[in-house]
Design a protein around this motif. Structure first.
Motif, PDB file in Angstrom:
ATOM      1  N   SER A   1       0.825  -1.210   0.000  1.00 53.28           N
ATOM      2  CA  SER A   1       0.000   0.000   0.000  1.00 53.28           C
ATOM      3  C   SER A   1       0.860   1.261   0.000  1.00 53.28           C
ATOM      4  CB  SER A   1      -0.926   0.006   1.215  1.00 53.28           C
ATOM      5  OG  SER A   1      -1.635   1.223   1.293  1.00 53.28           O
ATOM      6  N   LEU A   2       0.414   2.272  -0.739  1.00 53.07           N
ATOM      7  CA  LEU A   2       1.088   3.562  -0.718  1.00 53.07           C
ATOM      8  C   LEU A   2       1.006   4.210   0.660  1.00 53.07           C
ATOM      9  CD1 LEU A   2      -0.088   5.230  -4.071  1.00 53.07           C
ATOM     10  CD2 LEU A   2       2.056   4.056  -3.623  1.00 53.07           C
ATOM     11  N   TYR A   3      -0.008   3.827   1.427  1.00 54.70           N
ATOM     12  CA  TYR A   3      -0.245   4.432   2.739  1.00 54.70           C
ATOM     13  C   TYR A   3      -0.133   3.383   3.835  1.00 54.70           C
ATOM     14  CZ  TYR A   3      -2.015   8.108  -0.278  1.00 54.70           C
ATOM     15  OH  TYR A   3      -2.125   9.063  -1.257  1.00 54.70           O
ATOM     16  N   ASN A   4       0.443   3.783   4.953  1.00 52.65           N
ATOM     17  CA  ASN A   4       0.587   2.883   6.089  1.00 52.65           C
ATOM     18  C   ASN A   4      -0.800   2.539   6.630  1.00 52.65           C
ATOM     19  OD1 ASN A   4       1.106   1.614   8.566  1.00 52.65           O
ATOM     20  ND2 ASN A   4       2.954   2.832   8.906  1.00 52.65           N
ATOM     21  N   LEU A   5      -1.158   1.265   6.586  1.00 47.33           N
ATOM     22  CA  LEU A   5      -2.504   0.851   6.973  1.00 47.33           C
ATOM     23  C   LEU A   5      -2.748   0.967   8.475  1.00 47.33           C
ATOM     24  CD1 LEU A   5      -2.920  -2.275   4.659  1.00 47.33           C
ATOM     25  CD2 LEU A   5      -3.679   0.083   4.271  1.00 47.33           C
ATOM     26  N   LYS A   6      -1.688   1.196   9.229  1.00 40.62           N
ATOM     27  CA  LYS A   6      -1.842   1.351  10.673  1.00 40.62           C
ATOM     28  C   LYS A   6      -2.123   2.803  11.074  1.00 40.62           C
ATOM     29  CE  LYS A   6       1.188  -2.578  11.723  1.00 40.62           C
ATOM     30  NZ  LYS A   6       2.425  -3.022  12.426  1.00 40.62           N
ATOM     31  N   ASP A   7      -2.069   3.709  10.088  1.00 39.30           N
ATOM     32  CA  ASP A   7      -2.237   5.134  10.390  1.00 39.30           C
ATOM     33  C   ASP A   7      -3.677   5.606  10.278  1.00 39.30           C
ATOM     34  OD1 ASP A   7       0.458   5.334  10.829  1.00 39.30           O
ATOM     35  OD2 ASP A   7       0.926   6.179   8.852  1.00 39.30           O
ATOM     36  N   ASP A   8      -4.604   4.717   9.938  1.00 40.23           N
ATOM     37  CA  ASP A   8      -5.995   5.120   9.764  1.00 40.23           C
ATOM     38  C   ASP A   8      -6.897   3.967  10.186  1.00 40.23           C
ATOM     39  OD1 ASP A   8      -8.222   6.578   9.091  1.00 40.23           O
ATOM     40  OD2 ASP A   8      -7.546   7.085   7.077  1.00 40.23           O
ATOM     41  N   THR A   9      -8.195   4.242  10.271  1.00 41.83           N
ATOM     42  CA  THR A   9      -9.189   3.212  10.570  1.00 41.83           C
ATOM     43  C   THR A   9      -9.900   2.842   9.282  1.00 41.83           C
ATOM     44  OG1 THR A   9      -9.531   4.091  12.793  1.00 41.83           O
ATOM     45  CG2 THR A   9     -11.225   2.618  11.923  1.00 41.83           C
TER      46      THR A   9
END
Length: 256
Positions: free
Chosen positions: A140-148
């Motif tokens: 993922s381009l975005y860290n999946l732990k940084d959002d819900t």
């Protein structure tokens, strides 16, 4: 497509992750409707690629409007540090590091030496080294732990999306039920009429790692569309690599 767009496209689309003993993965898993978003993120994280260095030849087909081009590029990479690309006969070469993007072409005697703005403008998404690397290795381009995130599914994939979608940038991530790697990541910017879709259409197992084998990227802005198809061949991992790069004297700098 002009040489600048070709060079930038190649920078993005070159990372093949495999080895001589790689084996294609048959994806025949079934959807588990009881799987939670947290469980999916956890399973996906267990399958992050783990390698130190990589070398490959990558076949690329670029479709820009009615124009089609094919290239074979030599790739070398040191994880988290350098991505190096060399076109046939050394006619073009690129090197990306966390702080810098450089490339030159000997056909037009031009070079670029700057930041990630050129790459970001091409695909319509703000990028840095980590995002480029993640895009290329199927993460993922975005860290999946940084959002819900909330989870849903279609007939073939699990679908994650932020619980509170950003109206300026909508994100959809599709995961394969067989190996929990990404089937696709899709980014939509409605106000700018931009759409980026990265489809991981095939995976392979390499030294017990699940890594991309074929990738299709679609970048749309207004009525313009860029398509890139990639196939990774002759790849080795964790061997010694070098990154020779020197901009030839007398070349004209590309100024944005």
């Amino acid at each position: 497509m002009n040489i600048i767009k070709i060079g930038v496209a190649c920078i993005f689309l070159m990372l093949g992750v495999a080895c001589k003993s790689s084996q294609s993965i048959v994806a025949n898993g079934k959807i588990d409707t009881k799987l939670t978003a947290k469980q999916l993120i956890r399973e996906n994280g267990k399958r992050d690629a783990k390698f130190n260095t990589l070398q490959a030849k990558v076949k690329i087909d670029i479709i820009d409007g009615l124009k089609e081009s094919s290239y074979t590029i030599n790739l070398r990479m040191e994880r988290d540090k350098t991505i190096w690309l060399n076109a046939t006969l050394g006619l073009a070469r690129a090197m990306i590091t966390p702080d810098r993007v450089q490339f030159y072409d000997k056909i037009n005697d031009q070079y670029f030496d700057g930041d990630y703005k050129l790459l970001s403008d091409l695909l319509g998404v703000e990028l840095n080294f980590d995002k480029v690397q993640s895009l290329l290795i199927g993460e993922s381009l975005y860290n999946l732990k940084d959002d819900t995130y909330v989870i849903s599914n279609d007939e073939t994939s699990y679908i994650l999306q932020p619980k509170n979608q950003n109206a300026l940038l909508e994100l959809f991530l599709l995961f394969n039920p067989s190996h929990f790697k990404m089937d696709s990541q899709q980014l939509l910017q409605p106000l700018k009429k931009r759409f980026l879709q990265i489809d991981y259409t095939g995976y392979q197992e390499v030294e017990k790692q699940i890594l991309p084998q074929t990738v299709k990227i679609i970048a749309v802005e207004d009525s313009e569309e860029l398509n890139v198809l990639m196939e990774y061949k002759s790849v080795t991992v964790n061997e010694e690599v070098r990154f020779p790069f020197k901009i030839p004297s007398g070349f004209e700098e590309i100024i944005l």
